[in-house]
Design a protein around this motif. Structure first.
Motif, PDB file in Angstrom:
ATOM      1  N   ARG A  86      -2.827   6.026   4.877  1.00  0.00           N
ATOM      2  CA  ARG A  86      -2.737   4.566   4.957  1.00  0.00           C
ATOM      3  C   ARG A  86      -3.130   4.132   6.367  1.00  0.00           C
ATOM      4  NH1 ARG A  86       1.663   6.665   2.682  1.00  0.00           N
ATOM      5  NH2 ARG A  86       3.007   6.270   4.490  1.00  0.00           N
ATOM      6  N   ILE A  87      -4.233   3.400   6.464  1.00  0.00           N
ATOM      7  CA  ILE A  87      -4.837   3.037   7.743  1.00  0.00           C
ATOM      8  C   ILE A  87      -4.826   1.526   7.891  1.00  0.00           C
ATOM      9  CG2 ILE A  87      -6.929   3.185   9.163  1.00  0.00           C
ATOM     10  CD1 ILE A  87      -7.743   5.571   7.324  1.00  0.00           C
ATOM     11  N   GLY A  88      -4.441   1.046   9.070  1.00  0.00           N
ATOM     12  CA  GLY A  88      -4.466  -0.389   9.333  1.00  0.00           C
ATOM     13  C   GLY A  88      -4.138  -0.653  10.784  1.00  0.00           C
ATOM     14  N   TYR A  89      -4.396  -1.867  11.224  1.00  0.00           N
ATOM     15  CA  TYR A  89      -4.040  -2.228  12.590  1.00  0.00           C
ATOM     16  C   TYR A  89      -2.524  -2.216  12.761  1.00  0.00           C
ATOM     17  CZ  TYR A  89      -8.773  -3.495  14.008  1.00  0.00           C
ATOM     18  OH  TYR A  89     -10.102  -3.446  14.352  1.00  0.00           O
ATOM     19  N   ASN A  90      -2.082  -1.708  13.893  1.00  0.00           N
ATOM     20  CA  ASN A  90      -0.655  -1.598  14.197  1.00  0.00           C
ATOM     21  C   ASN A  90      -0.152  -2.926  14.739  1.00  0.00           C
ATOM     22  OD1 ASN A  90       1.901  -0.633  14.701  1.00  0.00           O
ATOM     23  ND2 ASN A  90       1.338   0.339  16.647  1.00  0.00           N
ATOM     24  N   ARG A  91       0.152  -3.837  13.828  1.00  0.00           N
ATOM     25  CA  ARG A  91       0.629  -5.155  14.211  1.00  0.00           C
ATOM     26  C   ARG A  91       1.643  -5.636  13.182  1.00  0.00           C
ATOM     27  NH1 ARG A  91      -4.385  -9.058  14.360  1.00  0.00           N
ATOM     28  NH2 ARG A  91      -2.694 -10.544  14.646  1.00  0.00           N
ATOM     29  N   ASP A  92       2.423  -6.617  13.547  1.00  0.00           N
ATOM     30  CA  ASP A  92       3.423  -7.208  12.645  1.00  0.00           C
ATOM     31  C   ASP A  92       4.385  -6.167  12.067  1.00  0.00           C
ATOM     32  OD1 ASP A  92       2.297  -9.648  13.098  1.00  0.00           O
ATOM     33  OD2 ASP A  92       1.145  -9.704  11.255  1.00  0.00           O
ATOM     34  N   CYS A  93       4.823  -5.221  12.918  1.00  0.00           N
ATOM     35  CA  CYS A  93       5.847  -4.232  12.523  1.00  0.00           C
ATOM     36  C   CYS A  93       5.390  -3.360  11.358  1.00  0.00           C
ATOM     37  CB  CYS A  93       7.160  -4.931  12.169  1.00  0.00           C
ATOM     38  SG  CYS A  93       7.812  -5.994  13.467  1.00  0.00           S
ATOM     39  N   ARG A  94       4.116  -3.019  11.275  1.00  0.00           N
ATOM     40  CA  ARG A  94       3.605  -2.275  10.133  1.00  0.00           C
ATOM     41  C   ARG A  94       3.584  -0.765  10.343  1.00  0.00           C
ATOM     42  NH1 ARG A  94      -1.646  -4.975   7.682  1.00  0.00           N
ATOM     43  NH2 ARG A  94      -2.624  -3.998   9.477  1.00  0.00           N
ATOM     44  N   ARG A  95       3.914  -0.317  11.539  1.00  0.00           N
ATOM     45  CA  ARG A  95       3.796   1.109  11.845  1.00  0.00           C
ATOM     46  C   ARG A  95       4.566   1.977  10.849  1.00  0.00           C
ATOM     47  NH1 ARG A  95       2.232   3.509  16.627  1.00  0.00           N
ATOM     48  NH2 ARG A  95       2.678   5.739  16.734  1.00  0.00           N
ATOM     49  N   LEU A  96       5.714   1.508  10.397  1.00  0.00           N
ATOM     50  CA  LEU A  96       6.550   2.262   9.467  1.00  0.00           C
ATOM     51  C   LEU A  96       5.799   2.642   8.192  1.00  0.00           C
ATOM     52  CD1 LEU A  96       9.395   3.252   8.538  1.00  0.00           C
ATOM     53  CD2 LEU A  96       9.771   0.932   7.656  1.00  0.00           C
ATOM     54  N   PHE A  97       4.858   1.792   7.774  1.00  0.00           N
ATOM     55  CA  PHE A  97       4.192   2.000   6.492  1.00  0.00           C
ATOM     56  C   PHE A  97       2.823   2.667   6.628  1.00  0.00           C
ATOM     57  CE2 PHE A  97       6.862  -1.835   5.950  1.00  0.00           C
ATOM     58  CZ  PHE A  97       7.720  -1.342   4.979  1.00  0.00           C
ATOM     59  N   LEU A  98       2.370   2.939   7.830  1.00  0.00           N
ATOM     60  CA  LEU A  98       1.020   3.454   8.049  1.00  0.00           C
ATOM     61  C   LEU A  98       1.062   4.902   8.542  1.00  0.00           C
ATOM     62  CD1 LEU A  98      -0.509   0.352   9.883  1.00  0.00           C
ATOM     63  CD2 LEU A  98      -0.750   0.941   7.469  1.00  0.00           C
ATOM     64  N   THR A  99       0.202   5.751   7.984  1.00  0.00           N
ATOM     65  CA  THR A  99       0.063   7.101   8.516  1.00  0.00           C
ATOM     66  C   THR A  99      -0.882   7.119   9.711  1.00  0.00           C
ATOM     67  OG1 THR A  99      -1.697   7.572   6.926  1.00  0.00           O
ATOM     68  CG2 THR A  99       0.538   8.207   6.298  1.00  0.00           C
ATOM     69  N   TYR A 100      -1.782   6.142   9.770  1.00  0.00           N
ATOM     70  CA  TYR A 100      -2.712   6.014  10.885  1.00  0.00           C
ATOM     71  C   TYR A 100      -2.664   4.579  11.403  1.00  0.00           C
ATOM     72  CZ  TYR A 100      -4.706  10.500   9.518  1.00  0.00           C
ATOM     73  OH  TYR A 100      -4.881  11.826   9.215  1.00  0.00           O
ATOM     74  N   PRO A 101      -1.681   4.255  12.252  1.00  0.00           N
ATOM     75  CA  PRO A 101      -1.639   2.906  12.846  1.00  0.00           C
ATOM     76  C   PRO A 101      -2.688   2.791  13.953  1.00  0.00           C
ATOM     77  CG  PRO A 101       0.200   4.240  13.644  1.00  0.00           C
ATOM     78  CD  PRO A 101      -0.541   5.089  12.667  1.00  0.00           C
TER      79      PRO A 101
ATOM     80  N   LEU B   7       0.826  -1.204   0.000  1.00  0.00           N
ATOM     81  CA  LEU B   7       0.000   0.000   0.000  1.00  0.00           C
ATOM     82  C   LEU B   7       0.865   1.260   0.000  1.00  0.00           C
ATOM     83  CD1 LEU B   7      -2.920   1.023   0.075  1.00  0.00           C
ATOM     84  CD2 LEU B   7      -2.765   0.989   2.578  1.00  0.00           C
ATOM     85  N   TRP B   8       1.922   1.249   0.771  1.00  0.00           N
ATOM     86  CA  TRP B   8       2.848   2.390   0.824  1.00  0.00           C
ATOM     87  C   TRP B   8       3.478   2.643  -0.546  1.00  0.00           C
ATOM     88  CZ3 TRP B   8       8.419   1.542   0.835  1.00  0.00           C
ATOM     89  CH2 TRP B   8       9.157   2.719   0.965  1.00  0.00           C
TER      90      TRP B   8
END
Length: 367
Positions: free
Chosen positions: A120-135, A112-113
């Protein structure tokens, strides 16, 4: 608190990266419907496996489909080129403004990034925070919610972000009860494909669809002999039985139908579209906790789901004509140990065809 990345135009493109499995996709449809109804200015695109294209496009309010690679770094590298080519060729006119991840993997967040979505919105899991603007925080009670609610919460969060209402993004807002029951639409082409198959098979009367095999095998599958007894009973009552499954499950499905006149084996012979079309025209569905159960339930087909001892709390198929058979309502067990597997198979063996037949009569109103 949040970055200044709101859509600037009245109309904007919202992409939902849908789950990878059929049952999960059905459980995500209330989230899709919520966004369609609450964000009329959004053009909503659904991303996922190519095989889901027609299924997704048949849903009301969906503007288009975006092909996406399966989860996993290897798939990401291979699939990214195809997706970017799709966008470059005008697959989503204007590009993606907002992306919502209904998957949990880090590779789908990276996908998505790389597509360039500003939000970019998603649950903050599996080290995804780096790719999300809204974890979105995850790890509390969210992990025990039914998946319909789990996906709906993300949709509500996305709605709040677009409307710049940060108060509405507080955790554990009351569930959106009007959206908790999945409903889906099956396209006309899928229905025609299913009708053609039934004509070839000589099935002209009302019919039941069985899905006797799962990826988990015997620990989640009702015994073949029980399915055979149930099929024989239904055929005697004037109902044909259509047994479905993947090509790898063909032997199990063949064992269910062997020697039963009025029962046919379609394992490995149906696309997702044809399978959905078959369910849309069925009078009954019987199977385990599978994608078929979710599709049938969302279509309003009388549905009997055989659970054994596994707990349906998070994955129970929704619908007003769905019943679960088994003792799993109060049991939450992982089937990874020999003792648990043995107990699961024993519980499934203990569910007699007569018990399932009684539930069928109840859910179809023929008791």
């Amino acid at each position: 608190m949040y970055p200044d990345t709101k859509p600037t135009d009245k109309r904007f493109n919202l992409l939902l990266r849908m789950p990878n499995w059929l049952g999960d996709c059905v459980m995500a449809m209330p989230a899709v419907r919520h966004l369609v109804e609450t964000l009329p200015e959004a053009r909503i695109y659904l991303g996922g496996r190519e095989g889901f294209r027609n299924f997704f496009l048949a849903q009301p309010g969906v503007s288009g489909f975006v092909p996406a690679p399966d989860s996993g770094v290897g798939n990401l590298v291979k699939g990214m080129t195809a997706t970017r080519r799709f966008l470059r060729d005008g697959g989503v006119p204007g590009g993606i403004d907002v992306g919502l991840l209904l998957t949990n993997s880090v590779s789908t967040a990276a996908w998505l990034w790389r597509l360039g979505a500003n939000i970019r919105i998603g649950y903050n899991r599996d080290c995804r925070r780096l790719f999300l603007t809204y974890p979105v925080p995850c790890g509390g009670v969210e992990s025990s919610w039914h998946f319909v609610r789990y996906y709906l919460w993300l949709a509500k969060f996305a709605e709040a972000v677009v409307f710049e209402n940060e108060a509405a993004t507080e955790r554990h807002t009351e569930p959106l009860t009007d959206y908790m029951t999945p409903t889906i639409r099956v396209g006309d082409e899928a229905r025609r494909e299913a009708e053609s198959l039934l004509v070839q098979l000589g099935v002209s009367e009302r019919y039941a669809v069985f899905a006797p095999a799962s990826a988990y095998g015997p620990v989640k599958d009702w015994p073949v002999r029980h399915y055979r007894d149930l099929a024989s009973a239904l055929v005697k009552q004037g109902m044909a039985v259509v047994v479905t499954g993947s090509a790898k499950q063909a032997d199990v499905c063949a064992a269910v139908t062997e020697g039963i006149r009025g029962a046919v084996n379609l394992a490995g012979q149906t696309s997702l579209d044809a399978f959905a079309g078959l369910l849309a025209g069925a009078s009954l569905f019987v199977g385990g906790d599978s994608g078929g159960a979710h599709v049938a339930g969302a279509l309003g087909v009388p549905t009997v789901v055989i659970f054994g001892i596994t707990n349906p709390t998070r994955t129970r198929a929704g619908g007003r004509r769905v019943v679960c058979v088994g003792d799993g309502e109060a049991v939450d067990v992982k089937l990874s140990t020999p003792a648990a597997r043995k107990a699961a198979q024993a519980a499934l063996e203990a569910i007699e065809p007569a018990r399932v037949l009684a539930e069928i009569q109840r859910v179809t109103g023929e008791a």
